[in-house]
Design a protein around this motif. Structure first.
Motif, mmCIF file in Angstrom:
data_model
loop_
_atom_site.group_PDB
_atom_site.id
_atom_site.type_symbol
_atom_site.label_atom_id
_atom_site.label_comp_id
_atom_site.label_asym_id
_atom_site.label_seq_id
_atom_site.Cartn_x
_atom_site.Cartn_y
_atom_site.Cartn_z
ATOM 1 N N UNK A 72 -13.305 1.198 2.297
ATOM 2 C CA UNK A 72 -13.334 1.776 3.575
ATOM 3 C C UNK A 72 -11.910 1.415 4.129
ATOM 4 N N UNK A 73 -11.828 0.533 5.018
ATOM 5 C CA UNK A 73 -10.516 0.174 6.105
ATOM 6 C C UNK A 73 -9.726 -0.506 5.278
ATOM 7 N N UNK A 74 -10.252 -1.156 4.243
ATOM 8 C CA UNK A 74 -9.403 -2.075 3.321
ATOM 9 C C UNK A 74 -8.297 -1.251 2.480
ATOM 10 N N UNK A 75 -6.955 -1.651 2.610
ATOM 11 C CA UNK A 75 -6.030 -0.814 2.244
ATOM 12 C C UNK A 75 -5.831 -1.167 0.567
ATOM 13 N N UNK A 76 -5.586 -2.427 0.120
ATOM 14 C CA UNK A 76 -5.402 -2.767 -1.150
ATOM 15 C C UNK A 76 -5.751 -4.310 -1.231
ATOM 16 N N UNK A 77 -5.805 -4.589 -2.637
ATOM 17 C CA UNK A 77 -5.836 -6.191 -2.718
ATOM 18 C C UNK A 77 -7.301 -6.525 -2.357
ATOM 19 N N UNK A 203 0.061 4.502 -0.338
ATOM 20 C CA UNK A 203 -1.069 3.662 0.480
ATOM 21 C C UNK A 203 -1.123 4.203 1.826
ATOM 22 N N UNK A 204 -1.963 5.031 2.102
ATOM 23 C CA UNK A 204 -2.098 5.991 3.382
ATOM 24 C C UNK A 204 -3.321 5.837 4.241
ATOM 25 N N UNK A 205 -3.013 5.455 5.519
ATOM 26 C CA UNK A 205 -4.150 5.379 6.476
ATOM 27 C C UNK A 205 -4.370 6.370 7.283
ATOM 28 N N UNK A 206 -5.568 6.529 7.661
ATOM 29 C CA UNK A 206 -5.907 7.763 8.580
ATOM 30 C C UNK A 206 -5.512 7.534 9.979
ATOM 31 N N UNK A 207 -5.511 6.426 10.484
ATOM 32 C CA UNK A 207 -4.703 6.167 11.676
ATOM 33 C C UNK A 207 -3.292 5.555 11.527
ATOM 34 N N UNK A 208 -3.372 4.352 12.197
ATOM 35 C CA UNK A 208 -1.935 3.502 12.498
ATOM 36 C C UNK A 208 -1.580 3.019 11.095
ATOM 37 N N UNK A 223 -5.011 -2.011 10.683
ATOM 38 C CA UNK A 223 -5.128 -2.790 11.972
ATOM 39 C C UNK A 223 -6.221 -2.241 12.919
ATOM 40 N N UNK A 224 -6.125 -0.786 12.819
ATOM 41 C CA UNK A 224 -7.248 -0.026 13.671
ATOM 42 C C UNK A 224 -8.764 0.135 13.119
ATOM 43 N N UNK A 225 -8.875 -0.401 11.864
ATOM 44 C CA UNK A 225 -10.228 -0.464 11.037
ATOM 45 C C UNK A 225 -10.488 1.052 10.610
ATOM 46 N N UNK A 226 -9.622 1.984 10.755
ATOM 47 C CA UNK A 226 -9.835 3.328 10.151
ATOM 48 C C UNK A 226 -9.654 3.177 8.654
ATOM 49 N N UNK A 227 -10.234 4.384 7.974
ATOM 50 C CA UNK A 227 -10.220 4.363 6.261
ATOM 51 C C UNK A 227 -8.736 4.373 5.849
#
Length: 272
Positions: A72-77, A203-208, A223-227
């Motif tokens: 989910x909001x985890x980007x990588x690693x 590595x692309x975030x839905x928000x910030x 940082x904003x907990x979005x996916x």
């Protein structure tokens, strides 16, 4: 320093990359609600060792796992845990293999059951941006041409492009020159040379675009907990054009997905 590979070395690297592809294909048959990422990690390690190779991440920079599994909001690693995967989750599975002295390294973000339409769109756009970036990996272009193309496409959809984490060269080391960011300006960066092998990984975030690292020292979250979505391929520059060494075909076979997205990057069709 960029280390070009010979045609023989590229074929050896293709074996490593395809073993990662097969590992992700195996994961595709197992990843579902109720299973834990720690269970998936153990399966992946056994699968890789059964194919006469060793996990590329395990022990690298102190990494404690074979897979990096980001939910989910985890980007990588993301480190594997005992938390069961749930319906509606997305899970980025990043895997590396070391075989015959060369690394393979790529990633896929899985949808678990029915996923929110906005999140599904994020995954679609991120994967599309991967191929948009790959098209820029050609003779006469430079590193930031890839990043510029990925950034332009994903930001046009309102998404945030992570700056602190980048793609990279690949070879006898997991991380070689050059760094391959997912943002940049056209015509800037190192010139591509014949025989280069790189891992391109938007590595692309839905928000910030902003991120932070959790207390485990590994897991990176938005940082904003979005996916966030993450897809990665290994690509060689052959006869001035990008050629895929890795494939999502094993994943697609497991999931019953028909796709021709990789065809333009192969000299001959891949037989699965």
């Amino acid at each position: 320093m960029i280390i070009p590979k010979t045609s023989e070395e590229i074929e050896i690297m293709r074996e490593s990359a395809l073993l990662v592809s097969k590992t992700l294909g195996m994961i595709a048959t197992e990843i579902k609600p109720g299973i834990t990422t720690l269970e998936l990690d153990k399966m992946a390690e056994q699968f890789i060792r059964d194919h006469q190779a060793v996990p590329g991440f395990l022990g690298l920079y102190g990494c404690p796992s074979t897979l990096l599994t980001s939910v989910n909001e985890q980007v990588v690693h993301g480190l594997p845990t005992n938390r069961p995967i749930e319906e509606g989750d997305i899970v980025s599975v990043d895997c590396g293999v070391f075989k015959n002295n060369y690394y393979g390294d790529h990633a896929y973000t899985f949808e678990i059951g029915e996923v929110d339409p906005k999140t599904k769109k994020l995954l679609q756009v991120t994967k599309e941006s991967l191929y948009i970036g790959i098209r820029e990996f050609k003779a006469g272009n430079r590193v930031e041409d890839i990043g510029h193309a990925i950034q332009k496409y994903t930001e046009s959809h309102g998404y945030g492009v992570v700056r602190e984490l980048v793609g990279h060269g690949l070879g006898e080391k997991m991380h070689e020159d050059p760094e391959v960011p997912n943002y940049g300006k056209r015509g800037r960066g190192k010139l591509f040379v014949e025989g280069m092998v790189i891992a391109i990984e938007p590595m692309i975030n839905m928000g910030t675009r902003n991120i932070k690292t959790l207390k485990d020292g590994w897991t990176i979250v938005t940082a904003d907990k979005k996916p966030s979505a993450h897809f990665e391929h290994d690509v060689a520059l052959v006869n001035g054009k990008p050629e895929l060494l890795s494939t999502f075909a094993y994943i697609y076979k497991a999931l019953g997905i028909n796709s021709d997205e990789e065809n333009e990057f192969r000299k001959v069709p891949l037989v699965i």
